[in-house]
Scaffold this motif. Sequence first.
Motif, PDB file in Angstrom:
ATOM      1  N   VAL A  31      25.523  49.910   3.617  1.00 62.02           N
ATOM      2  CA  VAL A  31      26.146  51.070   4.252  1.00 62.02           C
ATOM      3  C   VAL A  31      27.634  50.833   4.494  1.00 62.02           C
ATOM      4  O   VAL A  31      28.074  49.715   4.785  1.00 62.02           O
ATOM      5  CB  VAL A  31      25.436  51.430   5.578  1.00 62.02           C
ATOM      6  CG1 VAL A  31      24.127  52.152   5.283  1.00 62.02           C
ATOM      7  CG2 VAL A  31      25.191  50.214   6.451  1.00 62.02           C
ATOM      8  N   GLU A  32      28.396  51.909   4.369  1.00 59.02           N
ATOM      9  CA  GLU A  32      29.849  51.893   4.582  1.00 59.02           C
ATOM     10  C   GLU A  32      30.297  53.272   5.048  1.00 59.02           C
ATOM     11  O   GLU A  32      29.485  54.184   5.197  1.00 59.02           O
ATOM     12  CB  GLU A  32      30.590  51.545   3.273  1.00 59.02           C
ATOM     13  CG  GLU A  32      30.270  50.169   2.723  1.00 59.02           C
ATOM     14  CD  GLU A  32      31.466  49.517   2.032  1.00 59.02           C
ATOM     15  OE1 GLU A  32      32.600  49.707   2.518  1.00 59.02           O
ATOM     16  OE2 GLU A  32      31.255  48.830   1.019  1.00 59.02           O
ATOM     17  N   GLY A  33      31.600  53.410   5.242  1.00 57.16           N
ATOM     18  CA  GLY A  33      32.207  54.729   5.412  1.00 57.16           C
ATOM     19  C   GLY A  33      31.783  55.525   6.616  1.00 57.16           C
ATOM     20  O   GLY A  33      31.604  56.748   6.509  1.00 57.16           O
ATOM     21  N   SER A  72      29.359  57.804  -2.894  1.00 58.54           N
ATOM     22  CA  SER A  72      30.511  57.839  -1.986  1.00 58.54           C
ATOM     23  C   SER A  72      30.584  56.554  -1.177  1.00 58.54           C
ATOM     24  O   SER A  72      29.571  55.894  -0.925  1.00 58.54           O
ATOM     25  CB  SER A  72      30.413  59.041  -1.054  1.00 58.54           C
ATOM     26  OG  SER A  72      29.410  58.822  -0.090  1.00 58.54           O
ATOM     27  N   ASN A  73      31.813  56.210  -0.784  1.00 58.48           N
ATOM     28  CA  ASN A  73      32.057  55.023   0.029  1.00 58.48           C
ATOM     29  C   ASN A  73      32.738  55.461   1.327  1.00 58.48           C
ATOM     30  O   ASN A  73      32.080  55.975   2.221  1.00 58.48           O
ATOM     31  CB  ASN A  73      32.883  54.023  -0.785  1.00 58.48           C
ATOM     32  CG  ASN A  73      33.104  52.701  -0.081  1.00 58.48           C
ATOM     33  OD1 ASN A  73      33.031  52.608   1.133  1.00 58.48           O
ATOM     34  ND2 ASN A  73      33.370  51.672  -0.852  1.00 58.48           N
ATOM     35  N   GLY A  74      34.060  55.309   1.434  1.00 62.11           N
ATOM     36  CA  GLY A  74      34.765  55.615   2.672  1.00 62.11           C
ATOM     37  C   GLY A  74      34.950  57.113   2.886  1.00 62.11           C
ATOM     38  O   GLY A  74      35.055  57.888   1.935  1.00 62.11           O
ATOM     39  N   PRO A 117      37.779  54.880  -5.849  1.00 64.67           N
ATOM     40  CA  PRO A 117      38.380  55.019  -4.517  1.00 64.67           C
ATOM     41  C   PRO A 117      37.434  54.507  -3.433  1.00 64.67           C
ATOM     42  O   PRO A 117      36.238  54.810  -3.446  1.00 64.67           O
ATOM     43  CB  PRO A 117      38.649  56.521  -4.412  1.00 64.67           C
ATOM     44  CG  PRO A 117      38.950  56.919  -5.825  1.00 64.67           C
ATOM     45  CD  PRO A 117      37.968  56.097  -6.652  1.00 64.67           C
ATOM     46  N   ASN A 118      38.010  53.730  -2.513  1.00 69.69           N
ATOM     47  CA  ASN A 118      37.197  52.942  -1.591  1.00 69.69           C
ATOM     48  C   ASN A 118      37.305  53.420  -0.162  1.00 69.69           C
ATOM     49  O   ASN A 118      36.294  53.605   0.509  1.00 69.69           O
ATOM     50  CB  ASN A 118      37.629  51.479  -1.692  1.00 69.69           C
ATOM     51  CG  ASN A 118      36.753  50.532  -0.946  1.00 69.69           C
ATOM     52  OD1 ASN A 118      36.712  50.555   0.270  1.00 69.69           O
ATOM     53  ND2 ASN A 118      36.013  49.692  -1.670  1.00 69.69           N
ATOM     54  N   ASP A 119      38.542  53.594   0.319  1.00 70.50           N
ATOM     55  CA  ASP A 119      38.716  53.986   1.721  1.00 70.50           C
ATOM     56  C   ASP A 119      39.908  54.919   1.818  1.00 70.50           C
ATOM     57  O   ASP A 119      40.834  54.848   1.006  1.00 70.50           O
ATOM     58  CB  ASP A 119      38.907  52.754   2.600  1.00 70.50           C
ATOM     59  CG  ASP A 119      38.282  52.935   3.972  1.00 70.50           C
ATOM     60  OD1 ASP A 119      38.013  54.095   4.364  1.00 70.50           O
ATOM     61  OD2 ASP A 119      38.061  51.919   4.661  1.00 70.50           O
ATOM     62  N   VAL A 120      39.885  55.779   2.843  1.00 71.09           N
ATOM     63  CA  VAL A 120      40.851  56.884   2.903  1.00 71.09           C
ATOM     64  C   VAL A 120      41.217  57.191   4.345  1.00 71.09           C
ATOM     65  O   VAL A 120      40.386  57.075   5.248  1.00 71.09           O
ATOM     66  CB  VAL A 120      40.253  58.127   2.188  1.00 71.09           C
ATOM     67  CG1 VAL A 120      38.953  58.571   2.847  1.00 71.09           C
ATOM     68  CG2 VAL A 120      41.242  59.269   2.104  1.00 71.09           C
ATOM     69  N   PRO A 173      42.964  46.295  -2.853  1.00 70.78           N
ATOM     70  CA  PRO A 173      43.206  46.999  -1.580  1.00 70.78           C
ATOM     71  C   PRO A 173      41.915  47.657  -1.109  1.00 70.78           C
ATOM     72  O   PRO A 173      41.153  48.182  -1.926  1.00 70.78           O
ATOM     73  CB  PRO A 173      44.271  48.028  -1.949  1.00 70.78           C
ATOM     74  CG  PRO A 173      44.079  48.281  -3.406  1.00 70.78           C
ATOM     75  CD  PRO A 173      43.618  46.962  -3.986  1.00 70.78           C
ATOM     76  N   ASN A 174      41.685  47.596   0.192  1.00 70.68           N
ATOM     77  CA  ASN A 174      40.401  48.068   0.699  1.00 70.68           C
ATOM     78  C   ASN A 174      40.610  48.941   1.934  1.00 70.68           C
ATOM     79  O   ASN A 174      41.095  50.048   1.813  1.00 70.68           O
ATOM     80  CB  ASN A 174      39.496  46.851   0.943  1.00 70.68           C
ATOM     81  CG  ASN A 174      38.031  47.189   0.896  1.00 70.68           C
ATOM     82  OD1 ASN A 174      37.624  48.222   1.396  1.00 70.68           O
ATOM     83  ND2 ASN A 174      37.229  46.338   0.289  1.00 70.68           N
ATOM     84  N   GLY A 175      40.323  48.444   3.137  1.00 66.04           N
ATOM     85  CA  GLY A 175      40.519  49.269   4.328  1.00 66.04           C
ATOM     86  C   GLY A 175      41.991  49.512   4.594  1.00 66.04           C
ATOM     87  O   GLY A 175      42.850  48.700   4.229  1.00 66.04           O
ATOM     88  N   ALA A 226      38.140  41.728   5.522  1.00 63.46           N
ATOM     89  CA  ALA A 226      38.618  42.901   6.246  1.00 63.46           C
ATOM     90  C   ALA A 226      38.367  44.118   5.373  1.00 63.46           C
ATOM     91  O   ALA A 226      39.299  44.720   4.859  1.00 63.46           O
ATOM     92  CB  ALA A 226      40.094  42.754   6.568  1.00 63.46           C
ATOM     93  N   ASP A 227      37.114  44.467   5.208  1.00 59.54           N
ATOM     94  CA  ASP A 227      36.766  45.609   4.370  1.00 59.54           C
ATOM     95  C   ASP A 227      37.249  46.891   5.048  1.00 59.54           C
ATOM     96  O   ASP A 227      38.078  47.613   4.521  1.00 59.54           O
ATOM     97  CB  ASP A 227      35.240  45.595   4.151  1.00 59.54           C
ATOM     98  CG  ASP A 227      34.753  46.673   3.217  1.00 59.54           C
ATOM     99  OD1 ASP A 227      35.471  47.665   3.008  1.00 59.54           O
ATOM    100  OD2 ASP A 227      33.631  46.539   2.701  1.00 59.54           O
ATOM    101  N   GLY A 228      36.744  47.135   6.251  1.00 54.76           N
ATOM    102  CA  GLY A 228      37.155  48.334   6.990  1.00 54.76           C
ATOM    103  C   GLY A 228      37.930  47.973   8.237  1.00 54.76           C
ATOM    104  O   GLY A 228      37.584  47.013   8.933  1.00 54.76           O
ATOM    105  N   SER A 265      30.603  45.873   7.109  1.00 51.26           N
ATOM    106  CA  SER A 265      31.483  46.441   6.078  1.00 51.26           C
ATOM    107  C   SER A 265      32.583  47.276   6.706  1.00 51.26           C
ATOM    108  O   SER A 265      33.766  47.006   6.519  1.00 51.26           O
ATOM    109  CB  SER A 265      30.671  47.278   5.094  1.00 51.26           C
ATOM    110  OG  SER A 265      30.002  48.327   5.773  1.00 51.26           O
ATOM    111  N   ASN A 266      32.204  48.278   7.485  1.00 47.94           N
ATOM    112  CA  ASN A 266      33.182  49.224   8.031  1.00 47.94           C
ATOM    113  C   ASN A 266      32.869  49.534   9.486  1.00 47.94           C
ATOM    114  O   ASN A 266      31.752  49.284   9.968  1.00 47.94           O
ATOM    115  CB  ASN A 266      33.160  50.546   7.257  1.00 47.94           C
ATOM    116  CG  ASN A 266      33.750  50.468   5.855  1.00 47.94           C
ATOM    117  OD1 ASN A 266      33.769  51.456   5.148  1.00 47.94           O
ATOM    118  ND2 ASN A 266      34.218  49.308   5.439  1.00 47.94           N
ATOM    119  N   ILE A 267      33.849  50.141  10.157  1.00 53.18           N
ATOM    120  CA  ILE A 267      33.715  50.516  11.561  1.00 53.18           C
ATOM    121  C   ILE A 267      34.417  51.854  11.791  1.00 53.18           C
ATOM    122  O   ILE A 267      35.283  52.247  11.007  1.00 53.18           O
ATOM    123  CB  ILE A 267      34.350  49.454  12.499  1.00 53.18           C
ATOM    124  CG1 ILE A 267      35.797  49.167  12.054  1.00 53.18           C
ATOM    125  CG2 ILE A 267      33.533  48.175  12.500  1.00 53.18           C
ATOM    126  CD1 ILE A 267      36.536  48.183  12.937  1.00 53.18           C
TER     127      ILE A 267
HETATM  128 MG    MG Z   1      35.873  49.381   1.879  1.00 58.02          MG
END
Ligand code: MG
Length: 295
Positions: A31-33, A72-74, A117-120, A173-175, A226-228, A265-267
């Motif tokens: 899970v992410e995003g 979908s991700n972020g 695309p990963n995070d936005v 590049p990620n979060g 530091a993903d998210g 993964s993310n927060i």
């Molecule tokens: Mg990410």
Amino acid sequence: MSFFEAIDPVFSTFVLGNAPIKEIASGFDWVEGPVWFGDLDCLLFSDIPNNRILRWIPGAGTSTFRAPSNFSNGHTRDRQGRLVSCEHGTRRVTRTEQDGSITVIADSFGGKALNSPNDVIVASDGAIWFTDPHYGIMSDYEGKRSAQELNCNVYRVDPSGTMEAVLTDFNCPNGLAFSPDEKRLYVADTGRMFSSDPQHIRVFDVGPDWHLSGGEVFHTIEPGCADGIRVDEHGNLWSSASDGVHCIAPDGHLMGKIFVPQTVSNICFGGRHKHQLFITATTSIYSISLAIRGA
Ligand code: MG
């Protein structure tokens, strides 16, 4: 062992001794995003390998929001509250309009397909900033194995639709996150996921017309990635790590950690007053109420 560790004593004032870290949903693959919809009192998040976006409502549990989700991700919300999503499967960034229709924000640059695309994030002027590493096209697990056409860049799409590669010297590049005053942009590089490449967060000064300068290493996450990343009301940066969530002061020093049983993964901040931290961690969603609020 306590559920948190204060490396800087100030961190003890960010946590509440009687607010546990809770697993609020589980049974997913990766899970992410996470993104909070306060007006609808729900959290949306991606279960990427299962090609779906889920919705968690306090007291009511989890249901499917969108499937298929194009892997979908972020996600984030724009200034009008609309959902903005990164999609691995279609290699694009989209906006879900109030009527449910989908608008493509970006799917190519200079005639070449984006990677995945990963995070936005969305800035106060309405511009959409996103990262485009190649994780979603490396295998069929989180999308579809495909040829890479572009370097892993960070892009900005201004409100008129003009797209620019604003950062081109990243490995993966990620979060990404702005400081509360938008004078700083933080961008994580998670190249080390697959090699000895960088695993750090860089910081850029945001100048007039959103011009970026600087870019020195702000902080290196240990252990994990530091993903998210997200920023709180005081400008501290909160980051995923493999042992939980780390809180980093604006000067770059590690203030403390919240331990999570699975790799994070993310927060995102959410809840009534943005005082709850929602954490996507491998197969589960966790939440914890804090004594500070999200920015
Ligand atoms: Mg990410």
